[in-house]
Motif scaffolding. Structure first.
Motif, PDB file in Angstrom:
ATOM      1  N   ASN A 343       0.803  -1.301   0.087  1.00 24.78           N
ATOM      2  CA  ASN A 343      -0.019   0.006   0.013  1.00 24.78           C
ATOM      3  C   ASN A 343       0.917   1.204   0.018  1.00 24.78           C
ATOM      4  O   ASN A 343       0.796   2.034  -0.767  1.00 24.78           O
ATOM      5  CB  ASN A 343      -0.961  -0.128   1.306  1.00 24.78           C
ATOM      6  N   LYS A 344       1.758   1.540   0.988  1.00 22.24           N
ATOM      7  CA  LYS A 344       2.411   2.610   1.324  1.00 22.24           C
ATOM      8  C   LYS A 344       3.740   2.722   0.455  1.00 22.24           C
ATOM      9  O   LYS A 344       4.346   3.931  -0.024  1.00 22.24           O
ATOM     10  CB  LYS A 344       2.731   2.818   2.748  1.00 22.24           C
ATOM     11  N   ARG A 353      -5.020  -4.634  -0.499  1.00 25.92           N
ATOM     12  CA  ARG A 353      -6.412  -5.329   0.249  1.00 25.92           C
ATOM     13  C   ARG A 353      -6.278  -6.887   0.421  1.00 25.92           C
ATOM     14  O   ARG A 353      -6.786  -7.277   1.516  1.00 25.92           O
ATOM     15  CB  ARG A 353      -7.536  -5.066  -0.706  1.00 25.92           C
ATOM     16  N   THR A 354      -5.718  -7.704  -0.211  1.00 26.68           N
ATOM     17  CA  THR A 354      -5.602  -9.074  -0.272  1.00 26.68           C
ATOM     18  C   THR A 354      -5.055  -9.455   1.075  1.00 26.68           C
ATOM     19  O   THR A 354      -5.481 -10.163   1.921  1.00 26.68           O
ATOM     20  CB  THR A 354      -4.774  -9.624  -1.417  1.00 26.68           C
ATOM     21  N   ALA A 359      -5.115 -10.761   6.924  1.00 24.73           N
ATOM     22  CA  ALA A 359      -4.657 -10.263   8.528  1.00 24.73           C
ATOM     23  C   ALA A 359      -6.187 -10.375   9.274  1.00 24.73           C
ATOM     24  O   ALA A 359      -6.149 -10.826  10.408  1.00 24.73           O
ATOM     25  CB  ALA A 359      -4.115  -9.012   8.605  1.00 24.73           C
ATOM     26  N   LEU A 360      -7.095  -9.800   8.670  1.00 28.44           N
ATOM     27  CA  LEU A 360      -8.381 -10.005   9.202  1.00 28.44           C
ATOM     28  C   LEU A 360      -8.957 -11.180   9.491  1.00 28.44           C
ATOM     29  O   LEU A 360      -9.710 -11.421  10.442  1.00 28.44           O
ATOM     30  CB  LEU A 360      -9.482  -8.877   8.595  1.00 28.44           C
ATOM     31  N   CYS A 369      -7.114  -2.678   9.433  1.00 23.37           N
ATOM     32  CA  CYS A 369      -7.107  -3.059   8.206  1.00 23.37           C
ATOM     33  C   CYS A 369      -8.274  -2.481   7.525  1.00 23.37           C
ATOM     34  O   CYS A 369      -8.167  -2.311   6.506  1.00 23.37           O
ATOM     35  CB  CYS A 369      -7.111  -4.616   8.248  1.00 23.37           C
ATOM     36  N   TYR A 370      -9.420  -2.310   8.509  1.00 24.06           N
ATOM     37  CA  TYR A 370     -10.724  -1.874   7.546  1.00 24.06           C
ATOM     38  C   TYR A 370     -10.643  -0.363   7.283  1.00 24.06           C
ATOM     39  O   TYR A 370     -11.018   0.062   6.259  1.00 24.06           O
ATOM     40  CB  TYR A 370     -12.004  -2.100   8.442  1.00 24.06           C
ATOM     41  N   LEU A 371      -9.617   0.218   8.280  1.00 25.24           N
ATOM     42  CA  LEU A 371      -9.621   1.671   8.000  1.00 25.24           C
ATOM     43  C   LEU A 371      -8.593   1.877   6.649  1.00 25.24           C
ATOM     44  O   LEU A 371      -8.744   2.787   5.930  1.00 25.24           O
ATOM     45  CB  LEU A 371      -8.962   2.388   9.215  1.00 25.24           C
ATOM     46  N   ARG A 372      -7.702   1.125   6.738  1.00 24.78           N
ATOM     47  CA  ARG A 372      -6.696   1.205   5.426  1.00 24.78           C
ATOM     48  C   ARG A 372      -7.316   0.910   4.175  1.00 24.78           C
ATOM     49  O   ARG A 372      -7.165   1.762   3.292  1.00 24.78           O
ATOM     50  CB  ARG A 372      -5.668   0.031   5.823  1.00 24.78           C
ATOM     51  N   ILE A 373      -8.119  -0.381   4.175  1.00 23.71           N
ATOM     52  CA  ILE A 373      -9.187  -0.306   3.066  1.00 23.71           C
ATOM     53  C   ILE A 373      -9.917   0.747   2.693  1.00 23.71           C
ATOM     54  O   ILE A 373     -10.020   1.059   1.662  1.00 23.71           O
ATOM     55  CB  ILE A 373      -9.907  -1.898   3.259  1.00 23.71           C
TER      56      ILE A 373
END
Length: 457
Positions: A343-344, A353-354, A359-360, A369-373
């Motif tokens: 991502n970064k 996202r995968t 991780a989730l 993880c949801y915030l990142r997505i």
């Protein structure tokens, strides 16, 4: 033996049997009265018959002790300050009696942690005495130490005893690792339940009353553990900062450099506290990889490669680490790191996202993880929508992801709520929905490849 003697013996046996039978009947009658009052929380009426059963028929039923504990908890809650110690001591005695008469129906961890908490809350005994009860619960039956408050008190007492020079710093670190592991296991369990019910809710299916209760209860428990984790991290405070870790481990290194468990713990704590810039971290990782090439050593080598901006090498180490890891929460940590690199550092949102999703799956409470997505989805609104309405609809999906972050991780609730509200403000308005009749869902293209329902505004 003559007839008269036989008659006397027979009579005695009958009377004895009748007495036992009468006592059993009396126990059952008194218990029934006590239990019925206790069931409706009429403890004033329940107290006298309940204590009569406890004294005269201690082995009658474990319910005597279960209702007795509830009665004393209610009494303790309402008691004046001067009466609390006596009531707390009475409850401690009750718990011990339950174990004496019903050991198979008493959880060691629950009993000793409750006793330790009662002692701590009511200043009964010394800190060492209070700690000893909680320590017994933790070491003998950790799985049944399931009250978040008890977990925090146990750790807090150890830190206090260290501050008084009665416990070693290493003991604090060791317990910290165990406590955090326990908390995160409990968080993952409850977050998984919340995520499953939320999936059903977001699909438009009505929840049953049982599911609503489960969702509410799981959310409360998750919130409590989130508070405890924050409290534990605050309690350890400066003790776990680099300024303490580096000299501690530097002094222990030569004697411990072949001790795999020590190396794992030391490297793990330095990594968690971002002490990876110090040369000691490299020495720890090098020694760990030499002693036992493992998931942990591969992960730390990945961190070092990442620091040097060798992204491909870092991913290679992280993926090796993820394959070698056996514990779900540790796998989640590695997959999150992989996602962050994609991502970064590499700008690959689909791959990121995968790995956030992986991780989730392994740690459902990892709301970050949801915030990142959510952020990646929102950033792709213009690129992944083919009309103005569809581009704006992407923000509904981003808002859904953000909201879910707060549901599975209460520590993110405020941030998640604000983020979700911000994205909903960018989504189609009521007028936009009215001007697009018949549109109940929007299929989003490019790397997102998801469908979002049009909400009823």
């Amino acid at each position: 033996m003559n007839t008269k003697v036989l008659f006397v013996l027979a009579t005695g046996l009958v009377l004895s049997t009748a007495k036992v039978s009468a006592q059993a009947t009396d126990c059952a009658t008194t218990a029934s009265i006590a239990y019925e009052h206790a069931k409706v929380k009429n403890y004033a009426a329940a107290e006298e018959p309940l204590w009569k059963v406890r004294k005269e028929c201690p082995t009658y039923s474990v319910a005597t002790y279960q209702f007795g504990e509830k009665l004393l908890k209610a009494k303790l809650k309402k008691a004046a300050a001067g009466d609390k110690v006596a009531i707390a001591k009475e409850m401690i005695q009750l718990l011990k009696e339950r174990f004496q008469y019903f050991p198979a129906k008493t959880k060691i961890g629950d009993m000793h942690s409750t006793i330790g908490q009662l002692m701590y809350d009511n200043k009964i005994g010394s800190k060492e005495d209070q700690f000893a009860e909680l320590h017994k619960a933790w070491t003998e039956d950790k799985k049944n130490v399931d009250n978040p408050k008890n977990v925090y008190t146990y750790f807090s007492l150890l830190v206090d005893l260290h501050g008084e020079g009665k416990k070693e710093l290493q003991e604090v670190f060791d317990l910290y690792d165990g406590v955090i592991e326990k908390i995160e296991d409990e968080e993952s369990d409850k977050a998984k339940t919340i995520a499953t019910i939320t999936d059903k809710e977001e699909s438009g299916t009505a929840l049953s009353s049982k599911e609503k209760k489960t969702l509410k209860r799981s959310t409360i428990i998750l919130s409590n553990y989130s508070k405890v984790k924050a409290g534990v991290n605050q309690k350890i405070g400066d003790l776990a900062d680099c300024k303490n870790l580096i000299p501690l481990y530097t002094g222990q290194f030569e004697a411990k450099k072949t001790d795999i468990n020590w190396l794992k713990g030391a490297a793990g704590r330095m990594s968690a506290k971002d002490c990876t810039e110090d040369p000691l971290f490299f020495k720890l990782v090098e020694a760990l990889h030499k002693a036992e090439p493992s998931a942990k050593s591969a992960y730390y080598l990945g961190l070092l490669a990442l620091k040097d901006k060798k992204y491909s090498k870092a991913l290679e180490y992280f993926k090796q680490s993820e394959q070698l890891e056996t514990k779900a929460s540790d796998k989640a940590k590695v997959n999150f790191k992989i996602a962050e690199v994609y991502n970064k550092n590499l700008g690959s949102k689909g791959k990121a996202r995968t790995y956030y999703r992986k991780a989730l799956q392994q740690k459902p409470s990892m709301g970050i993880c949801y915030l990142r997505i959510s952020k990646m989805v929102a950033a792709s609104a213009n690129a992944c929508g083919d009309t103005k309405f569809n581009k704006q609809a992407v923000y509904w999906l981003a808002a859904n992801y953000a909201a879910r972050a707060g549901k599975v991780d209460p520590s993110l609730k405020s941030t998640a709520s604000k983020t979700a509200a911000s994205y909903r403000g960018l989504a189609p308005s009521k007028t936009d929905i009215f001007n697009n009749p018949g549109v109940s869902s929007v299929k989003i293209g490019c790397w997102i490849g998801e469908t979002v329902r049009v909400p009823k505004l």
